[in-house]
Design a protein around this motif. Structure first.
Motif, PDB file in Angstrom:
ATOM      1  N   LYS A  25       0.855  -1.183   0.000  1.00 44.63           N
ATOM      2  CA  LYS A  25       0.000   0.000   0.000  1.00 44.63           C
ATOM      3  C   LYS A  25       0.889   1.230   0.000  1.00 44.63           C
ATOM      4  N   LEU A  26       0.581   2.171  -0.850  1.00 44.47           N
ATOM      5  CA  LEU A  26       1.317   3.427  -0.907  1.00 44.47           C
ATOM      6  C   LEU A  26       0.339   4.501  -1.353  1.00 44.47           C
ATOM      7  N   GLU A  27      -0.030   5.346  -0.419  1.00 40.67           N
ATOM      8  CA  GLU A  27      -0.973   6.419  -0.700  1.00 40.67           C
ATOM      9  C   GLU A  27      -0.377   7.722  -0.197  1.00 40.67           C
ATOM     10  N   SER A  28      -0.626   8.792  -0.926  1.00 45.59           N
ATOM     11  CA  SER A  28      -0.154  10.091  -0.464  1.00 45.59           C
ATOM     12  C   SER A  28      -1.054  11.188  -0.999  1.00 45.59           C
ATOM     13  N   ASP A  29      -1.082  12.262  -0.266  1.00 44.42           N
ATOM     14  CA  ASP A  29      -1.820  13.450  -0.668  1.00 44.42           C
ATOM     15  C   ASP A  29      -0.990  14.646  -0.219  1.00 44.42           C
ATOM     16  N   VAL A  30      -0.495  15.407  -1.178  1.00 43.75           N
ATOM     17  CA  VAL A  30       0.345  16.561  -0.870  1.00 43.75           C
ATOM     18  C   VAL A  30      -0.400  17.823  -1.290  1.00 43.75           C
ATOM     19  N   GLN A  31      -0.623  18.691  -0.339  1.00 45.09           N
ATOM     20  CA  GLN A  31      -1.302  19.964  -0.557  1.00 45.09           C
ATOM     21  C   GLN A  31      -0.325  21.097  -0.245  1.00 45.09           C
ATOM     22  N   PRO A  32      -0.666  22.332  -0.583  1.00 45.54           N
ATOM     23  CA  PRO A  32       0.257  23.453  -0.310  1.00 45.54           C
ATOM     24  C   PRO A  32       0.611  23.621   1.172  1.00 45.54           C
ATOM     25  N   GLU A  33      -0.330  23.306   2.067  1.00 44.68           N
ATOM     26  CA  GLU A  33      -0.062  23.527   3.492  1.00 44.68           C
ATOM     27  C   GLU A  33      -0.175  22.258   4.330  1.00 44.68           C
ATOM     28  N   SER A  34      -0.231  21.102   3.676  1.00 48.67           N
ATOM     29  CA  SER A  34      -0.327  19.848   4.426  1.00 48.67           C
ATOM     30  C   SER A  34       0.035  18.667   3.519  1.00 48.67           C
ATOM     31  N   TYR A  35       0.265  17.525   4.138  1.00 50.77           N
ATOM     32  CA  TYR A  35       0.500  16.284   3.401  1.00 50.77           C
ATOM     33  C   TYR A  35       0.149  15.116   4.297  1.00 50.77           C
ATOM     34  N   ASN A  36      -0.077  13.964   3.704  1.00 45.59           N
ATOM     35  CA  ASN A  36      -0.202  12.723   4.465  1.00 45.59           C
ATOM     36  C   ASN A  36       0.166  11.573   3.550  1.00 45.59           C
ATOM     37  N   TYR A  37       0.630  10.509   4.147  1.00 41.20           N
ATOM     38  CA  TYR A  37       0.933   9.308   3.371  1.00 41.20           C
ATOM     39  C   TYR A  37       0.879   8.071   4.236  1.00 41.20           C
ATOM     40  N   VAL A  38       0.687   6.948   3.573  1.00 44.25           N
ATOM     41  CA  VAL A  38       0.631   5.634   4.193  1.00 44.25           C
ATOM     42  C   VAL A  38       1.483   4.702   3.348  1.00 44.25           C
ATOM     43  N   LEU A  39       2.314   3.912   4.004  1.00 42.03           N
ATOM     44  CA  LEU A  39       3.152   2.931   3.325  1.00 42.03           C
ATOM     45  C   LEU A  39       3.088   1.624   4.097  1.00 42.03           C
TER      46      LEU A  39
END
Length: 100
Positions: A25-39
């Motif tokens: 599993k590899l998910e990510s969400d990168v925004q201008p003022e935040s990010y999150n990911y799962v590996l």
């Protein structure tokens, strides 16, 4: 931009693991003022992290990161570290870590 560099570096490390370990599993969400990911990998390793800018646009702007990572050691035991990283530094905790 810092988010993208950090995220790219972490993905590079994950992809550089031995060939017998698969990324499940590899998910990510990168925004201008935040990010999150799962590996998650087939050897039991996992990492979850999210970061957000705090006090945006002020002299006290800082990034606050919450996360955890786990792995299975050679002795078969699973270890987990949870952490906060912010203007006060990296603050890890885990059952296997000493407490001051």
């Amino acid at each position: 931009m810092k988010f993208v560099i950090v995220l790219a570096a972490l993905f590079a490390v994950a992809l550089a693991r031995p060939n017998d370990v698969e990324i499940l599993k590899l998910e990510s969400d990168v925004q201008p003022e935040s990010y999150n990911y799962v590996l998650e990998t087939s050897d039991g390793t996992s990492k979850v992290e999210d970061g957000k800018l705090k006090d945006v646009g002020t002299d006290h702007e800082a990034i606050v990161v919450h996360g955890s990572y786990s792995w299975v050691a050679k002795d078969g035991q699973k270890y987990t570290v949870t952490y906060v990283a912010d203007e006060n530094g990296f603050q890890p905790s885990g059952a296997h870590l000493p407490v001051a």
